[in-house]
Design an enzyme around this catalytic site. Structure first.
Site, PDB file in Angstrom:
ATOM      1  CE  LYS A 120      17.504 -28.776 -36.664  1.00  0.00           C
ATOM      2  NZ  LYS A 120      17.801 -29.455 -37.985  1.00  0.00           N
ATOM      3  CG  ASP A 138      19.694 -25.525 -41.393  1.00  0.00           C
ATOM      4  OD1 ASP A 138      20.130 -24.916 -41.390  1.00  0.00           O
ATOM      5  OD2 ASP A 138      18.498 -25.657 -42.266  1.00  0.00           O
TER       6      ASP A 138
END
Length: 213
Positions: A120, A138
């Site tokens: 991420k 997320d």
């Protein structure tokens, strides 16, 4: 969502916010990497409060290392998990200096080799700093993608792959910003603001609400 719905979904978000930006504050690629590394399980607001003080005195790998572990912790102690994050950031700074001449690398492989940098975080840096059409999934993007029917998936990676396959190319660079902001301020976890949602006509949840009515 059908391809036509997806097109309308992003066209609507684009009209409302033509140039979306991350809410993390930064003035260099290294500052961005640092802010994203610190943001895990923390709010952007909280990270910004800490990094404003930190970056005023240390905004390069060399300056972070010069602070030392205790010195760095004193600037970021208001952020959750600050001790482990400080350790990871110190180790990352050493690797940036030893392997990359003090610069943040542009490849996913090199970014993910840095301590505390997962997929991420690498996706955020690749997208925001280097303009690559990556999807940093997320909790907000995961929720919005599943709830709306945009790109359902059981894991963040599955959602990421679904988004890359389904989001039209014209919207791909900015898509993760729009989705994060939509999840943060409109499609919230506990109380989604459906009555204020501009894309509810394209949303699976919106369709369910219409059917129930």
């Amino acid at each position: 969502m059908t391809p036509a719905q997806i097109e309308r979904f992003f066209a609507t978000l684009q009209r409302a916010n033509p140039a979306p930006q991350t809410e993390l504050e930064y003035a260099s690629v290294f500052e961005l990497l640092t802010a994203v590394l610190l943001s895990a399980q923390a709010t952007d607001v909280g990270v910004n409060k800490a990094t404003r003080r930190l970056f005023a005195v240390a905004n390069t790998p060399q300056k972070i290392l010069a602070l030392g572990q205790d010195g760095l912790e004193s600037y970021i102690k208001t952020i959750g998990l600050y001790r482990s994050k400080a350790r990871h950031l110190m180790e990352t700074c050493r690797l940036l200096i030893d392997r990359h001449g003090g610069q943040v690398p542009r490849s996913r492989e090199a970014l993910e080799a840095l301590p505390g940098v997962g997929r991420k975080t690498a996706n955020v840096v690749l997208n925001v700093a280097f303009g690559e059409p990556t999807m940093a999934v997320d909790t907000h993007i995961f929720r919005v993608s599943n709830r709306t029917g945009l790109a359902p998936g059981a894991t963040p990676l599955a959602v990421e792959q679904g988004l890359l396959a389904r989001v039209p190319e014209a919207y791909r660079v900015d898509a993760h910003h729009w989705l994060i902001l939509h999840g943060r301020y409109v499609c919230q976890a506990r109380k989604p603001q459906c009555s204020h949602c501009t894309v509810i006509a394209e949303c699976d949840m919106g369709s369910s609400l219409k059917s129930a009515a």
